[in-house]
Design an enzyme around this catalytic site. Structure first.
Site, PDB file in Angstrom:
ATOM      1  N   ASP A  51     -46.019  54.743 -10.612  1.00 44.09           N
ATOM      2  CA  ASP A  51     -45.166  53.904 -11.446  1.00 44.09           C
ATOM      3  C   ASP A  51     -45.856  53.816 -12.805  1.00 44.09           C
ATOM      4  O   ASP A  51     -46.899  53.182 -12.954  1.00 44.09           O
ATOM      5  CB  ASP A  51     -45.021  52.522 -10.794  1.00 44.09           C
ATOM      6  CG  ASP A  51     -44.102  51.596 -11.590  1.00 44.09           C
ATOM      7  OD1 ASP A  51     -43.949  51.801 -12.812  1.00 44.09           O
ATOM      8  OD2 ASP A  51     -43.559  50.647 -10.984  1.00 44.09           O
ATOM      9  N   LYS A  77     -38.419  48.588 -19.772  1.00 37.22           N
ATOM     10  CA  LYS A  77     -39.600  48.169 -20.519  1.00 37.22           C
ATOM     11  C   LYS A  77     -39.801  49.068 -21.750  1.00 37.22           C
ATOM     12  O   LYS A  77     -38.937  49.106 -22.606  1.00 37.22           O
ATOM     13  CB  LYS A  77     -40.802  48.147 -19.574  1.00 37.22           C
ATOM     14  CG  LYS A  77     -40.505  47.556 -18.174  1.00 37.22           C
ATOM     15  CD  LYS A  77     -40.140  46.083 -18.208  1.00 37.22           C
ATOM     16  CE  LYS A  77     -39.571  45.548 -16.892  1.00 37.22           C
ATOM     17  NZ  LYS A  77     -40.339  45.801 -15.695  1.00 37.22           N
ATOM     18  N   TYR A 125     -46.238  45.941  -8.521  1.00 37.19           N
ATOM     19  CA  TYR A 125     -45.162  45.094  -9.045  1.00 37.19           C
ATOM     20  C   TYR A 125     -44.508  44.322  -7.893  1.00 37.19           C
ATOM     21  O   TYR A 125     -44.236  44.886  -6.814  1.00 37.19           O
ATOM     22  CB  TYR A 125     -44.140  46.002  -9.744  1.00 37.19           C
ATOM     23  CG  TYR A 125     -42.937  45.282 -10.288  1.00 37.19           C
ATOM     24  CD1 TYR A 125     -43.032  44.503 -11.432  1.00 37.19           C
ATOM     25  CD2 TYR A 125     -41.701  45.383  -9.650  1.00 37.19           C
ATOM     26  CE1 TYR A 125     -41.925  43.839 -11.911  1.00 37.19           C
ATOM     27  CE2 TYR A 125     -40.593  44.717 -10.141  1.00 37.19           C
ATOM     28  CZ  TYR A 125     -40.716  43.948 -11.277  1.00 37.19           C
ATOM     29  OH  TYR A 125     -39.618  43.288 -11.760  1.00 37.19           O
ATOM     30  N   ARG A 174     -19.891  59.654 -11.208  1.00 31.56           N
ATOM     31  CA  ARG A 174     -21.092  59.278 -10.441  1.00 31.56           C
ATOM     32  C   ARG A 174     -21.991  60.502 -10.294  1.00 31.56           C
ATOM     33  O   ARG A 174     -23.202  60.413 -10.337  1.00 31.56           O
ATOM     34  CB  ARG A 174     -20.707  58.726  -9.055  1.00 31.56           C
ATOM     35  CG  ARG A 174     -21.936  58.491  -8.201  1.00 31.56           C
ATOM     36  CD  ARG A 174     -21.742  57.693  -6.900  1.00 31.56           C
ATOM     37  NE  ARG A 174     -20.429  57.634  -6.364  1.00 31.56           N
ATOM     38  CZ  ARG A 174     -19.850  58.594  -5.620  1.00 31.56           C
ATOM     39  NH1 ARG A 174     -20.519  59.708  -5.329  1.00 31.56           N
ATOM     40  NH2 ARG A 174     -18.636  58.448  -5.167  1.00 31.56           N
TER      41      ARG A 174
HETATM   42  C1  PLP Z   1     -40.074  45.835 -14.272  1.00 30.23           C
HETATM   43  C2  PLP Z   1     -40.848  46.741 -13.393  1.00 30.23           C
HETATM   44  C3  PLP Z   1     -40.257  47.364 -12.282  1.00 30.23           C
HETATM   45  C4  PLP Z   1     -38.827  47.102 -11.873  1.00 30.23           C
HETATM   46  O1  PLP Z   1     -37.934  47.533 -12.811  1.00 30.23           O
HETATM   47  P1  PLP Z   1     -36.451  46.870 -13.040  1.00 30.23           P
HETATM   48  O2  PLP Z   1     -35.911  47.677 -14.146  1.00 30.23           O
HETATM   49  O3  PLP Z   1     -36.673  45.435 -13.370  1.00 30.23           O
HETATM   50  O4  PLP Z   1     -35.712  47.033 -11.749  1.00 30.23           O
HETATM   51  C5  PLP Z   1     -41.030  48.226 -11.533  1.00 30.23           C
HETATM   52  N1  PLP Z   1     -42.327  48.448 -11.835  1.00 30.23           N
HETATM   53  C6  PLP Z   1     -42.932  47.868 -12.883  1.00 30.23           C
HETATM   54  C7  PLP Z   1     -44.362  48.167 -13.171  1.00 30.23           C
HETATM   55  C8  PLP Z   1     -42.219  46.988 -13.691  1.00 30.23           C
HETATM   56  O5  PLP Z   1     -42.832  46.392 -14.720  1.00 30.23           O
END
Ligand code: PLP
Length: 379
Positions: free
Chosen positions: A170, A195, A98, A46
């Site tokens: 983000d 993504k 988001y 961890r």
């Molecule tokens: C998908 C997404 C998240 C969350 O990510 P996960 O991997 O699904 O927990 C946060 N911000 C944006 C802009 C996203 O597209």
């Protein structure tokens, strides 16, 4: 070194014991110690895992950051970042953030006496107006999902820093290939690696990168203490993904522009949302802070019936949530990703029943356009 070189080499040193060119998946929970208090820097998985640490070095380098911490999901990365905020403090957030971020902030963190204000950060004046004596963070997303509103990272950073607040961005929609927020004064970058960074729709993960050593130590402490770490196998997948990030983003961007141009000219399409389009009100700002415009395009076909026809007539595009993979995904924000957003907010943001969102993949551009064309013909 250039971006593509860094993507392939940063963190990816040959394995010291075998010379393995790729970083091995260190699938272990613990490490043998040579004697009491004598170990090789690895005690428990961890806390330290070589595969995860290689990925953290890799993505930190791509964002131009000193430190990186990988988590089990984008939301876990955002949650860990929010642990920099203490009870009684105030955070300003992009109002079109988001949905999962909105849910975490309003349904969970608000219970711990952390105050949130959601404002349209595309105008730095709104951020300035929302600042309070206890504001410690401004959390922005740019461009936003799905209507692609752009926030001026330098302007917001200047306003936040004058008030002694950190800026978190983000950067999931752009990836560090198209946008490097730290270069505009942002303090912390978070990603859902699910993504573009992983890029192949086969893993969920998240990362936080930053330069400030004190904040970095705290996020590392949270990563180990709360324990929402990215697994060795998922770390390896993302590490493999980023090796082709430059090539993939070039193609996402090229096809994104072509798809947007096709949709903009199409008589059945009422409006498109793409910062690369000259009709986007923030086109100049996007051009200034992004290296390209990427593969996310949204368009409005007027009503739910038309949207349904398009979404159910496509053959190559896959109807699914998520984005940033090699395959083109198509979705309906009003009933899918943004179903939990209040209807009045959806209307204000332009998330109408006729809005369709595409994550343009890296198939042949002509095939993607032909598929959309035959679906739009049905209207
Ligand atoms: C998908 C997404 C998240 C969350 O990510 P996960 O991997 O699904 O927990 C946060 N911000 C944006 C802009 C996203 O597209």
């Amino acid at each position: 070194m250039g971006f593509a070189t860094t993507a392939i080499h940063a963190g990816n040193e040959a394995d010291p014991t075998t010379g393995s060119v790729t970083v091995p998946i260190y699938q272990t929970s613990t490490y043998q110690q040579d004697g009491l208090g004598k170990h090789k820097g690895f005690e428990y998985a961890r806390t330290q895992n070589p595969t995860r640490m290689a990925l953290e070095r890799n993505i930190a380098a791509l964002e131009g950051a000193r430190f990186g911490y990988a988590f089990a999901s984008g939301m876990a990365a955002i949650d860990a970042t929010m642990r920099l905020i203490k009870a009684g403090e105030h955070v300003i957030v992009s109002d079109n953030t988001y949905g999962g971020t909105f849910r975490l902030f309003t349904r969970i963190l608000q219970n711990y006496n952390i105050e949130f204000d959601f404002v349209d950060t595309s105008d730095a004046g709104n951020v300035e107006a929302a600042i309070k004596p206890n504001t410690r963070m401004v959390f922005v997303e740019t461009p936003t999902n799905p209507v692609m509103i752009v926030t001026d990272l330098q302007a917001v950073s200047d306003v936040a820093h004058r008030a002694g607040a950190r800026v978190v961005c983000d950067n999931t929609f752009m990836s560090p290939y198209l946008q490097r927020p730290l270069e505009f004064g942002v303090d912390i970058v978070v990603h859902s690696t699910t993504k573009y960074l992983n890029g192949h729709s086969d893993g969920v993960g998240g990362i936080v990168v930053l330069n400030d050593e004190e904040d970095a130590n705290w996020i590392g402490f949270v990563q180990n203490s709360a324990g929402a770490i990215l697994s060795p196998f998922d770390s390896w997948l993302v590490l493999r993904g980023t090796k082709t990030l430059a090539l993939r983003m070039e193609q996402h961007d090229r096809s994104g522009r072509a798809v947007a141009a096709f949709l903009e000219e199409h008589p059945k399409v009422q409006k498109i949302y793409y910062p690369g389009s000259l009709s986007h009100r923030q086109h100049d700002l996007a051009k200034r802070q992004q290296k390209g415009f990427g593969g996310m395009v949204a368009f409005d076909v007027g009503n739910l019936e038309n949207a349904r026809t398009v979404l159910e007539s496509v053959k190559l595009c896959t109807l699914a949530e998520s984005l940033g993979g090699v395959e083109t995904l198509i979705s309906h924000p009003a009933t899918m990703t943004h179903a939990s957003v209040l209807e009045e907010t959806r209307t204000r943001l332009g998330i109408t029943d006729g809005l369709v969102r595409i994550s343009v993949g890296i198939e042949d551009t002509d095939d993607i356009i032909a598929d959309l064309d035959q679906a739009l013909e049905k209207l």
